[in-house]
Scaffold this motif. Structure first.
Motif, PDB file in Angstrom:
ATOM      1  N   LEU A  24       0.831  -1.204   0.000  1.00 56.26           N
ATOM      2  CA  LEU A  24       0.000   0.000   0.000  1.00 56.26           C
ATOM      3  C   LEU A  24       0.866   1.254   0.000  1.00 56.26           C
ATOM      4  N   PHE A  25       0.233   2.375  -0.331  1.00 57.63           N
ATOM      5  CA  PHE A  25       0.934   3.658  -0.352  1.00 57.63           C
ATOM      6  C   PHE A  25       0.272   4.642   0.609  1.00 57.63           C
ATOM      7  N   TYR A  26       1.091   5.293   1.394  1.00 60.72           N
ATOM      8  CA  TYR A  26       0.644   6.285   2.377  1.00 60.72           C
ATOM      9  C   TYR A  26      -0.261   7.322   1.713  1.00 60.72           C
ATOM     10  N   GLU A  27       0.161   7.786   0.545  1.00 66.30           N
ATOM     11  CA  GLU A  27      -0.577   8.849  -0.141  1.00 66.30           C
ATOM     12  C   GLU A  27      -1.961   8.377  -0.584  1.00 66.30           C
ATOM     13  N   ASP A  28      -2.087   7.101  -0.975  1.00 66.04           N
ATOM     14  CA  ASP A  28      -3.407   6.554  -1.328  1.00 66.04           C
ATOM     15  C   ASP A  28      -4.309   6.507  -0.103  1.00 66.04           C
ATOM     16  N   LEU A  29      -3.717   6.151   1.045  1.00 63.20           N
ATOM     17  CA  LEU A  29      -4.481   6.123   2.296  1.00 63.20           C
ATOM     18  C   LEU A  29      -4.985   7.517   2.667  1.00 63.20           C
ATOM     19  N   LYS A  30      -4.181   8.531   2.387  1.00 59.69           N
ATOM     20  CA  LYS A  30      -4.589   9.910   2.669  1.00 59.69           C
ATOM     21  C   LYS A  30      -5.678  10.356   1.695  1.00 59.69           C
ATOM     22  N   MET A  31      -5.503   9.977   0.422  1.00 57.55           N
ATOM     23  CA  MET A  31      -6.398  10.457  -0.622  1.00 57.55           C
ATOM     24  C   MET A  31      -7.770   9.774  -0.567  1.00 57.55           C
ATOM     25  N   ASN A  32      -7.767   8.469  -0.331  1.00 55.07           N
ATOM     26  CA  ASN A  32      -9.027   7.711  -0.338  1.00 55.07           C
ATOM     27  C   ASN A  32      -8.993   6.652   0.756  1.00 55.07           C
ATOM     28  N   PRO A  33      -9.078   7.086   2.018  1.00 59.03           N
ATOM     29  CA  PRO A  33      -8.919   6.134   3.123  1.00 59.03           C
ATOM     30  C   PRO A  33      -9.938   4.997   3.113  1.00 59.03           C
ATOM     31  N   LYS A  34     -11.181   5.307   2.757  1.00 61.45           N
ATOM     32  CA  LYS A  34     -12.227   4.274   2.793  1.00 61.45           C
ATOM     33  C   LYS A  34     -11.903   3.141   1.805  1.00 61.45           C
ATOM     34  N   HIS A  35     -11.469   3.503   0.621  1.00 60.79           N
ATOM     35  CA  HIS A  35     -11.115   2.519  -0.407  1.00 60.79           C
ATOM     36  C   HIS A  35      -9.967   1.637   0.059  1.00 60.79           C
ATOM     37  N   GLU A  36      -8.927   2.269   0.628  1.00 62.62           N
ATOM     38  CA  GLU A  36      -7.734   1.523   1.050  1.00 62.62           C
ATOM     39  C   GLU A  36      -8.018   0.665   2.280  1.00 62.62           C
TER      40      GLU A  36
END
Length: 301
Positions: free
Chosen positions: A197-209
């Motif tokens: 996983l990527f930290y930035e993806d977690l920030k951008m779309n937490p629900k999805h991740e």
């Protein structure tokens, strides 16, 4: 080995000395116990959370704990992060050993490591354990790690920002080169049970991740539970959570008055630290070191 076995001091306070394990800088208590760490016996139902330091480790741990407990916040308040999740290679003489803590913990265990792939105890792969790896863009990772070094007496003094910038670029920091770390785990992800996983993806779309994390762990979460987890693992909520913000660690080890453990949790904060010259140099080095990999990072939104 300029840093080998050296007592590094900051504002008169002694720091834990550091040395090398197979070319990777580590605090000496870890070096001295390396054989036992390497021989650590994983169990088939272990879940391992792995990151380069300051790449969203605590955030991921809190998310995983809430997923495992179906969003029950009270259950995650049972103990501080470092007690809930043994940090397998971490030994602080005054606080104990992550290895001993892990060995004493009943299954199923959720464990933590910052080790690069080549130093991962082999039993994790032999037992086909589930592994969650989180990577963060190197500029923000560098900034966060620098401030963490400043407040954490269990790590070497970072020196000035300029000095630490050089140390990070050359990989002469604890747990080694960021570039090698993220690439090593990226290359291993298809051969093993690794969710990358990527930290930035977690920030951008937490629900999805978080949904993706739940599926990997084997938990199907409905929308209301997902929304609850997103809320309780938001930066502002976690910063106020004494079970997640490391305020339970003694001040002589982590001094939050120097820099809070949970500082900003932002994407793009590097722009407040890098000079134009440093940014150009970093970019040039990054292009060279990351050539030939399909890994890609968001450096800002």
């Amino acid at each position: 080995m300029a840093l080998s076995r050296m007592e590094v001091k900051c504002d008169g306070t002694e720091r834990i000395p550091v040395d090398y394990v197979k070319g990777i800088l580590q605090p000496t208590p870890t070096c001295d116990s390396w054989d036992q760490i390497w021989d650590f016996q994983a169990r088939p139902d272990d879940l391992l959370i792995c990151t380069y330091p300051k790449a969203g480790t605590t955030w991921t741990q809190e998310i995983v704990d809430l997923i495992q407990n179906d969003g029950d916040v009270d259950r995650t308040q049972r103990a501080p992060t470092h007690v809930r999740f043994p940090f397998i290679e971490w030994i602080i003489p005054s606080m104990g050993s992550g290895l001993e803590q892990a060995n004493a913990m009943p299954s199923p265990r959720t464990l933590k490591t910052h080790l690069p792939f080549q130093l991962l105890p082999p039993s994790f792969l032999e037992k086909n354990c589930q592994i969650i790896y989180v990577a963060r863009n190197p500029k923000d990772n560098l900034v966060s790690y620098y401030h963490f070094h400043r407040m954490n007496k269990a790590l070497p003094d970072p020196g000035t920002w300029e000095e630490y910038f050089e140390s990070f670029l050359t990989g002469k920091v604890c747990w080694g080169s960021w570039h090698d770390h993220v690439k090593g785990w990226w290359e291993a992800r298809d051969q093993h049970r690794i969710l990358y996983l990527f930290y930035e993806d977690l920030k951008m779309n937490p629900k999805h991740e978080i949904r993706k994390l739940g599926e990997f762990i084997g938990k199907k979460l409905d929308d209301s539970v997902l929304d609850k987890i997103v809320h309780h693992t938001s930066f502002d909520v976690m910063k106020q959570n004494p079970m997640a913000n490391y305020s339970a660690v003694p001040a002589e080890i982590m001094d939050h008055s120097v820099s809070p453990f949970m500082r900003k949790g932002a994407v793009g904060d590097w722009k407040n630290h890098f000079t134009v010259a440093q940014n150009e140099r970093f970019d040039e080095d990054y292009q060279r070191r990351m050539a030939g990999t399909s890994l890609a990072f968001h450096f800002q939104f």
